[in-house]
Design an enzyme around this catalytic site. Sequence first.
Site, mmCIF file in Angstrom:
data_model
loop_
_atom_site.group_PDB
_atom_site.id
_atom_site.type_symbol
_atom_site.label_atom_id
_atom_site.label_comp_id
_atom_site.label_asym_id
_atom_site.label_seq_id
_atom_site.Cartn_x
_atom_site.Cartn_y
_atom_site.Cartn_z
ATOM 1 N N LYS A 119 -0.235 7.883 4.042
ATOM 2 C CA LYS A 119 1.168 8.203 4.223
ATOM 3 C C LYS A 119 1.464 9.663 5.094
ATOM 4 C CE LYS A 119 3.731 5.181 1.097
ATOM 5 N NZ LYS A 119 4.579 5.339 -0.277
ATOM 6 N N LYS A 200 -2.865 -5.345 5.067
ATOM 7 C CA LYS A 200 -2.106 -5.805 4.039
ATOM 8 C C LYS A 200 -0.354 -5.835 4.449
ATOM 9 C CE LYS A 200 -0.127 -2.040 1.101
ATOM 10 N NZ LYS A 200 1.109 -2.095 0.794
ATOM 11 N N LYS A 203 5.979 -3.489 2.803
ATOM 12 C CA LYS A 203 7.389 -3.150 2.876
ATOM 13 C C LYS A 203 7.916 -2.514 3.972
ATOM 14 C CE LYS A 203 8.595 -2.831 -1.623
ATOM 15 N NZ LYS A 203 8.295 -1.373 -2.049
HETATM 16 P P1 TYM Z 1 5.530 -1.383 -4.236
HETATM 17 O O1 TYM Z 1 6.796 -1.034 -4.039
HETATM 18 O O2 TYM Z 1 4.739 -0.695 -3.025
HETATM 19 O O3 TYM Z 1 4.855 -2.698 -4.174
HETATM 20 C C1 TYM Z 1 5.683 -3.601 -5.593
HETATM 21 C C2 TYM Z 1 4.291 -4.518 -5.797
HETATM 22 O O4 TYM Z 1 4.061 -5.341 -5.009
HETATM 23 C C3 TYM Z 1 2.492 -5.336 -4.786
HETATM 24 N N1 TYM Z 1 2.315 -5.619 -3.231
HETATM 25 C C4 TYM Z 1 1.376 -6.546 -2.969
HETATM 26 N N2 TYM Z 1 0.752 -7.496 -3.674
HETATM 27 C C5 TYM Z 1 0.121 -8.210 -2.928
HETATM 28 N N3 TYM Z 1 -0.063 -8.308 -1.513
HETATM 29 C C6 TYM Z 1 0.523 -7.374 -0.848
HETATM 30 N N4 TYM Z 1 0.762 -7.263 0.524
HETATM 31 C C7 TYM Z 1 1.452 -6.445 -1.584
HETATM 32 N N5 TYM Z 1 2.323 -5.434 -1.447
HETATM 33 C C8 TYM Z 1 2.627 -4.744 -2.510
HETATM 34 C C9 TYM Z 1 2.153 -3.960 -5.116
HETATM 35 O O5 TYM Z 1 0.972 -3.691 -5.431
HETATM 36 C C10 TYM Z 1 3.128 -3.524 -6.392
HETATM 37 O O6 TYM Z 1 2.656 -4.026 -7.548
HETATM 38 N N6 TYM Z 1 3.924 2.833 -6.660
HETATM 39 C C11 TYM Z 1 4.380 1.486 -6.866
HETATM 40 C C12 TYM Z 1 5.656 1.321 -7.589
HETATM 41 C C13 TYM Z 1 5.699 1.979 -8.965
HETATM 42 C C14 TYM Z 1 4.663 1.354 -10.067
HETATM 43 C C15 TYM Z 1 5.121 2.232 -11.174
HETATM 44 C C16 TYM Z 1 4.016 0.192 -10.362
HETATM 45 C C17 TYM Z 1 5.868 2.902 -9.457
HETATM 46 N N7 TYM Z 1 5.978 3.334 -10.706
HETATM 47 C C18 TYM Z 1 4.412 1.876 -12.412
HETATM 48 C C19 TYM Z 1 3.347 -0.037 -11.171
HETATM 49 C C20 TYM Z 1 3.577 1.080 -12.610
HETATM 50 C C21 TYM Z 1 4.827 0.690 -5.387
HETATM 51 O O7 TYM Z 1 5.259 1.619 -4.402
HETATM 52 O O8 TYM Z 1 4.877 -0.412 -5.274
#
Ligand code: TYM
Length: 344
Positions: A119, A200, A203
């Site tokens: 990022k 991957k 979002k």
């Molecule tokens: P975020 O918002 O990017 O994604 C949310 C969840 O979706 C999963 N994910 C995927 N899984 C499979 N294939 C993909 N292409 C894919 N893209 C996203 C992510 O692994 C995630 O589980 N930092 C985290 C949010 C967060 C969090 C936490 C997660 C903040 N505090 C505490 C767990 C525990 C994030 O940006 O996820």
Amino acid sequence: MNREKTKQKTRVFSGVQPSGDLHIGNYLGAIRRWAAEQYLKENYFCIVDMHAITVYQDPEVLRRKTRDVAALYVACGIDPAISTIFIQSHVPAHAECTWILNCVTPVGWLVRMTQYKVKSAVQESVSTGLLDYPVLQASDILLYDADEVPVGEDQKQHVELTRDIAQRFNRLYGETFVVPEPRLPASGARIRAFNDPTRKMSKSEAQVRGHAVRLVDPPDEIRMVIKRAVTDTGREIRFSDDPQKAGVNNLLEIYELLTAESRLDIEAHFAGKGYAELKEEVAEVIIEALRPIQERYQSLISDPAELDDILADGAARASAVAGPKVQEIKARVGFLQKKPCEGL
Ligand code: TYM
């Protein structure tokens, strides 16, 4: 530590950033599993708006996306009567805990994080928040003494850092935190972009046409995206680790997850068929899986009161855990307790 783990259900914490549009990767890699396993566990599912602002968000859009993610949690089957659904900024303990954890986290641990490197490389100016992002994530998890963190593959490194932070704090100040385990799915941990299966699905790119299927996309859009999905020049429809076949493997994994059929049965089903038929069937399976989610989402978005109640209740339940925990953390590091004051 104030939890007697043996007597209680496994605690789960996870979250989604309300930045960009939720896609089928978020669903299959994370949210669907949370819903499927919620009845066996004690769950905290957060909408992490404080993480979202580590890169600039238009305030009006952030408000809308925050409600969207909450509505999609419920629409995807997370039951607010069972699982606590809440907005991160509604529970001040997350920010308080982050400051304290900052003070035990070496900067070197943060600059090594893959997501930070990716990022920050594409930004002219990098906020302190972006560097500190994983410490806020550690606070999310550790405040709830979570045993398990169900995430997709891209978040594994952040959960591992959380473990390091917890262990360091425990060493310095005595046993305070449960050291959590990342939980990745056997299949679907890394759903790939339809327009480039070497990467991957993300979002932040979900609005680029052809990149992703978003959870709220109409059937025709889904058919179009899957029809255009990048595959390869071969003909074989089989599960494979071969990078050349990543596009076909991605479609097959999605089909597998949504039909719950075995890999053997799926390969037999598609034997002798072409990529066009594979794509048509995958698109229909996705459309059918998303139909009930989209209906429930629409009804929740059109009735703000129901969602407001869910989020108010969730914030109260989350605060009941995180509030006392942050007091325990403050006491551990030697902060003097405030004397209760008459009338305040
Ligand atoms: P975020 O918002 O990017 O994604 C949310 C969840 O979706 C999963 N994910 C995927 N899984 C499979 N294939 C993909 N292409 C894919 N893209 C996203 C992510 O692994 C995630 O589980 N930092 C985290 C949010 C967060 C969090 C936490 C997660 C903040 N505090 C505490 C767990 C525990 C994030 O940006 O996820």
